[in-house]
Motif scaffolding. Structure first.
Motif, mmCIF file in Angstrom:
data_model
loop_
_atom_site.group_PDB
_atom_site.id
_atom_site.type_symbol
_atom_site.label_atom_id
_atom_site.label_comp_id
_atom_site.label_asym_id
_atom_site.label_seq_id
_atom_site.Cartn_x
_atom_site.Cartn_y
_atom_site.Cartn_z
ATOM 1 N N ASN B 84 0.808 -1.224 0.000
ATOM 2 C CA ASN B 84 0.000 0.000 0.000
ATOM 3 C C ASN B 84 0.841 1.275 0.000
ATOM 4 O OD1 ASN B 84 -2.595 -1.078 -0.157
ATOM 5 N ND2 ASN B 84 -2.601 -1.558 2.018
ATOM 6 N N ASN B 87 1.782 2.820 -3.987
ATOM 7 C CA ASN B 87 1.042 3.771 -4.829
ATOM 8 C C ASN B 87 0.476 4.927 -4.002
ATOM 9 O OD1 ASN B 87 -1.169 2.639 -3.535
ATOM 10 N ND2 ASN B 87 -2.445 2.681 -5.369
ATOM 11 N N THR B 89 -1.307 4.771 -1.294
ATOM 12 C CA THR B 89 -2.512 4.527 -0.472
ATOM 13 C C THR B 89 -2.147 4.795 0.983
ATOM 14 O OG1 THR B 89 -3.400 2.934 -2.042
ATOM 15 C CG2 THR B 89 -4.154 2.727 0.223
ATOM 16 N N VAL B 114 -2.519 9.586 -4.553
ATOM 17 C CA VAL B 114 -2.744 8.237 -5.107
ATOM 18 C C VAL B 114 -3.148 8.326 -6.579
ATOM 19 C CG1 VAL B 114 -4.121 6.123 -4.892
ATOM 20 C CG2 VAL B 114 -3.455 7.381 -2.848
ATOM 21 N N THR B 115 -4.017 9.270 -6.901
ATOM 22 C CA THR B 115 -4.505 9.377 -8.279
ATOM 23 C C THR B 115 -3.375 9.726 -9.252
ATOM 24 O OG1 THR B 115 -5.165 11.627 -7.739
ATOM 25 C CG2 THR B 115 -6.882 9.959 -7.725
ATOM 26 N N ALA B 118 -1.770 6.739 -10.921
ATOM 27 C CA ALA B 118 -2.673 5.852 -11.672
ATOM 28 C C ALA B 118 -2.049 5.287 -12.951
ATOM 29 C CB ALA B 118 -3.968 6.585 -11.997
ATOM 30 N N MET B 123 -2.700 -1.493 -9.239
ATOM 31 C CA MET B 123 -2.911 -2.290 -8.017
ATOM 32 C C MET B 123 -4.016 -3.317 -8.260
ATOM 33 S SD MET B 123 -1.007 -1.103 -5.410
ATOM 34 C CE MET B 123 -1.801 -1.398 -3.849
ATOM 35 N N PHE B 125 -6.093 -6.352 -6.143
ATOM 36 C CA PHE B 125 -6.297 -6.823 -4.774
ATOM 37 C C PHE B 125 -6.761 -8.279 -4.757
ATOM 38 C CE2 PHE B 125 -6.861 -2.280 -5.028
ATOM 39 C CZ PHE B 125 -6.107 -1.802 -3.959
ATOM 40 N N GLN B 131 -12.990 -5.215 -5.583
ATOM 41 C CA GLN B 131 -12.258 -4.175 -6.319
ATOM 42 C C GLN B 131 -12.927 -3.802 -7.632
ATOM 43 O OE1 GLN B 131 -8.349 -5.687 -7.891
ATOM 44 N NE2 GLN B 131 -9.215 -7.590 -7.162
ATOM 45 N N GLY B 144 -10.523 3.384 -15.509
ATOM 46 C CA GLY B 144 -9.339 4.161 -15.130
ATOM 47 C C GLY B 144 -9.024 5.255 -16.145
#
Lengths: 269, 618
Positions: B84, B87, B89, B114-115, B118, B123, B125, B131, B144
């Protein structure tokens, strides 16, 4: 393993599925407004038949699916009809049950009331089954100019409902295995809800956290606007239909206000 | 960065390895290019908001472009937390105290949203359901790029190439809810690939998948790394199929990196780690089975395994064994022989021509007939959707069955109420949280006895006894939700165990658990079998668990029984395994190959490392 939830979008090829979400939303709103205004049974019957025809023909929802999705409401509405018919006062007697008179006026009013509720539920079922929540959210952004973050919050809430329903079923099964018996009555239901709440909350928080991370990681919220590929579009025909629906609602309430709608009793002897 | 769809050749010309010009420009880029590393972490420490102890402590990590890094470690060691950070998070979405120096794709993590990662970091999960945002495949893959305001025609081209890449070129119009677990996870990978990230980060992406789904995902990742040089960092417990595909292994323990190096070196020596409950565990718990075999064989032969020859796949393990056999074995294996399976017990449960479905038109189970005896461990296997859980739930009355189809002893199960059934058949759900009904651990264990009207002193005695068995007595006044996952699963078992069921069903006992935790649970099951004669029916995809613990395997395919017999016999049927989306355990393949070349010494395939080594010695 799981049964699909009835109140959930199912992709299908039908006229209603192809229609743009806002037109369908306007249709649902129109049906509800028309139904709300009428305390007259024959009019409610007409509206119900119209909604049923839309469901069967335009949205290609089967009778079985309709019954699966609405049986609790059908049961509740039938009970409502019977109770009101037996208890409401009237003047014109049709017949007697165990010495109790049944009146035309009360039966007619009870039928109108019961059908009004059922019609609105049925229209909601047609709307939900035929409308992809994502398309509705996009339509709200592109046609109604609602900020996309709000529209997506609405979409995700709709998208999560079936998952939560499914999780409640699993929790109920898991707790039944522990010897938990389903509770009756208001207190019992509250106790039952308390038992479900914690596992449901823990699961929902975990899922919501992953969803937020997944969305942010893919750039959600990076810009004030976003691109929408394949955004739904309200064509000329749909615009005309929306105009007609608006006129119908205005005309209907005007007619009710000036008292030009006359009634005949469905149960008249 | 070259353009996509060169000469219309999707597979050839699609570069998934970086997108500097497409990237959302971060305000704190590292344009100086002083570091070629994709990930450059120095002395990273992170403490979650409201906690006092750090989850990761002094971690330094440098990952170069094109590496395929596998992170291993016991649950709770900080693996997912570390991902985490990659990126942003952490610290932007999951707040807390982040110390040290973290630069990913040239951007300072604490200073970059975080954006803004992108287009750099994709990522994926563990849970595909959680997700995935959209309901249709194409919408999910476009999501995205739509957020990044790319033009619609570019988005459509990129989603097509990403879907083609994960082997789903015609799936754009499908509903994601109608897909298998493996397909859903491939959609999740396509959804991040569409943005062409330089770094792909995956957190146990195959935990919920059957072996076929897992193989699909690993094949896609392998191809991404080999053909396009995509940098991949992944946490995963299923090492057997990954060990020879990764370029580097990192082992973590209690928030620290305890090993960082080549896969062969990683698995060449046993180390010690610590579980979430602070017990000491061997790191070999997450070694590939072929490496475990090589270590055992080397011990038996009295030799040391040089890190550069440690086998990572079946072919290498066979070659290694051939080499050791040529030198001659000098001593017996240190590991004691596996105990013989207990003799079958008396009849416990019969299923006769059971057909079941949620709708009449689509039966999930078709004419299933089987018998279960007491004192056995039975594995129920099959592809996702083959009817395993549906069958198990029919046994406890969750799925109502017709009269005359399921008998518990001589009693028809449809004549029994839920409490009567649950007194004899326990069911441990996949998610233990679903089964908790009280606020305290001892009350949780006592609940089943209370609702059945047992006397207070008997309940107290039984609760003490059961809490001791599952090693939770010290936490008895805590809330069930305050336990670790492994402890919650043990508590879930305890709530069933207190009623002394004759049959205990375990639904996917290894999902989300490392190998050591799964072994811990199975040791507990074995004790139950010995002590109470309980039969354990475990629904699982974990073939190593089946090989190690099951007396009998039942494979379902399309709602019917495709196999019922000894696990060894199941793994010998290659066609059946393929059709049921199963893979044999590596040791079975190794022993099969050795039996071919040395029929005089090895009688046939086996599922046990000590058995194979014993037969090699003999």
């Amino acid at each position: 393993m799981s049964r699909s939830t009835v109140f959930q979008f199912r992709a299908r090829d039908s006229i209603f599925h192809r229609a743009d979400p806002l037109t369908k939303f306007a249709w649902m709103l129109t049906v509800s407004l028309l139904a709300f205004g009428a305390y007259i049974a024959w009019i409610q019957i007409a509206i119900t038949v119209m909604v049923l025809a839309t469901a069967l023909i335009l949205a290609r929802i089967t009778v079985r699916e309709i019954l699966q999705g609405t049986w609790p409401f059908l049961f509740a509405c039938t009970s409502f009809f019977v109770i009101q018919t037996l208890t409401l006062p009237g003047t014109t007697e049709i017949f007697r049950i165990l010495g109790k008179p049944i009146y035309v006026e009360s039966a007619d009013y009870a039928l109108a009331s019961a059908l009004r509720i059922y019609t609105i539920i049925l229209a909601s079922l047609v709307f939900v089954r035929s409308t992809d929540p994502r398309e509705l959210a996009i339509a709200l952004v592109t046609q109604m100019k609602i900020p996309y973050r709000i529209a997506y919050a609405f979409f995700i809430a709709l998208r999560i409902i079936p998952t939560i329903e499914e999780e409640i079923k699993i929790i109920r099964s898991a707790q039944a295995v522990r010897g938990v018996v389903r509770q009756r009555g208001m207190t019992g239901r509250i106790r039952e809800a308390k038992r479900y709440a914690m596992p449901l909350l823990v699961g929902a928080l975990r899922r919501a956290s992953t969803m937020v991370m997944s969305m942010e990681a893919r750039g959600f919220g990076a810009y004030p606007q976003r691109t929408f590929v394949e955004a739904p579009h309200m064509g000329f025909g749909a615009q005309v239909a929306c105009g007609a629906m608006l006129l119908a609602v205005v005309g209907w309430y005007t007619a009710l206000a000036v008292g030009v709608v006359h009634s005949f009793y469905v149960f008249a002897p | 960065m070259s353009e996509i769809l060169e000469d219309g050749a999707l597979g050839r010309a699609v570069p998934f390895t970086g997108n500097a010009e497409d990237a959302v420009s971060g305000p704190h880029s590292d344009p100086g290019g002083t570091s070629s590393a994709i990930v450059d972490l120095t002395d990273i420490t992170y403490t979650y908001e409201g906690e006092t102890s750090p989850v990761i402590n002094g971690v330094s990590l440098r990952v170069e472009p094109g590496e395929f890094v596998l992170i291993l470690g016991p649950s709770g060691c900080g693996k997912s937390t570390l991902l985490n950070v990659l990126n942003g998070t952490i610290p932007h979405t999951l707040r807390g105290e982040l110390g040290g120096h973290a630069v990913v794709c040239g951007k300072s993590v604490p200073d970059t949203k975080v954006t803004n990662f992108a287009t750099e970091v994709g990522m994926v999960f563990q849970d595909p359901e959680a997700q995935i945002i959209n309901t249709r495949v194409r919408d999910e893959v476009c999501f995205g790029l739509e957020n990044l305001c790319r033009p619609a025609d570019e988005i459509m081209a990129r989603q097509a190439e990403a879907l083609a890449y994960v082997g789903l070129p015609d799936a754009g119009d499908l509903s994601i809810f109608d897909m298998s677990g493996g397909q859903k996870q491939r959609v999740s990978i396509a959804a991040v690939l569409a943005a062409r990230p330089r770094l792909l980060v995956l957190d146990e992406p195959t935990a919920n998948l059957d072996p076929a789904g897992m193989a699909e995902v690993f094949a896609v990742l392998h191809r991404l790394n080999r053909e396009f040089g995509t940098t991949i960092i992944m946490v995963e417990h299923r090492v057997d199929e990954l060990a020879d595909r990764v370029t580097r292994v990192i082992m973590m323990d209690r928030g620290e990196v305890v090993f960082d190096g080549k896969p062969r070196a990683a698995f060449a020596r046993r180390r010690e780690g610590h579980s979430e409950e602070a017990e000491t565990i061997a790191t070999s718990a997450w070694f590939p089975q072929v490496s475990e075999f090589a270590l055992e064989l080397a011990t038996a032969a009295g030799i040391a395994v040089a890190p550069d020859v440690m086998p990572l796949n079946v072919t290498e393990a066979v070659a290694f064994a051939e080499g050791v056999m040529a030198r001659g074995l000098v001593q017996a294996t240190a590991k004691p022989a596996a105990p013989e399976s207990a003799a079958p017990g008396e009849k416990l449960l019969s299923i006769r021509d059971l057909t079941f479905g949620y709708t009449r038109e689509r039966p999930i189970l078709k004419n299933v007939s089987l018998e279960l005896e007491t004192r056995s461990i039975v594995a129920l296997l099959g592809q996702n959707g083959s009817g395993k859980t549906t069958l198990a739930r029919a046994l406890i009355g969750i799925n109502p069955v017709e009269r005359g189809t399921v008998y518990l002893g001589d009693r028809d199960i449809s004549d029994l109420g839920p409490r009567e059934i649950s007194a004899e058949i326990g069911y441990v759900f996949q998610n233990p949280d679903h089964q908790f009904v009280t606020d305290q651990i001892d009350e949780e264990v006592a609940y089943g006895l209370k609702v059945r009207g047992y006397a207070e002193d008997f309940i107290a005695r039984r609760v003490d006894e059961v809490l001791d068995i599952v090693d939770l007595a010290r936490y008895r006044h805590r809330s069930p939700f305050n336990l670790s996952l492994g402890e919650r699963r043990r508590l879930s078992v305890a709530t069933m165990l207190v009623l002394e069921p004759r049959l205990l069903v375990l639904d996917e006992p290894t999902i989300g658990q490392d190998h050591e935790r799964a072994q811990h649970l199975m040791r507990l099951m074995d004790r139950l079998r010995e002590r109470y004669g309980t039969t354990i029916l475990m629904i699982t995809h974990d073939v190593r668990l089946v090989a190690e613990w099951a007396d009998r395997a039942i494979a379902l395919r399309g709602g019917g029984i495709a196999f019922d017999g000894k696990p060894e016999a199941l793994f010998a049927q290659a066609d059946l395994l393929k059709e049921s989306a199963l893979l044999p355990p590596p040791i079975f393949e190794v022993s099969k190959a050795l039996a071919k070349t040395h029929p005089d010494r090895i009688a046939g395939p086996t599922l046990s490392i000590p058995d194979l080594i014993r037969s090699m010695i003999a």
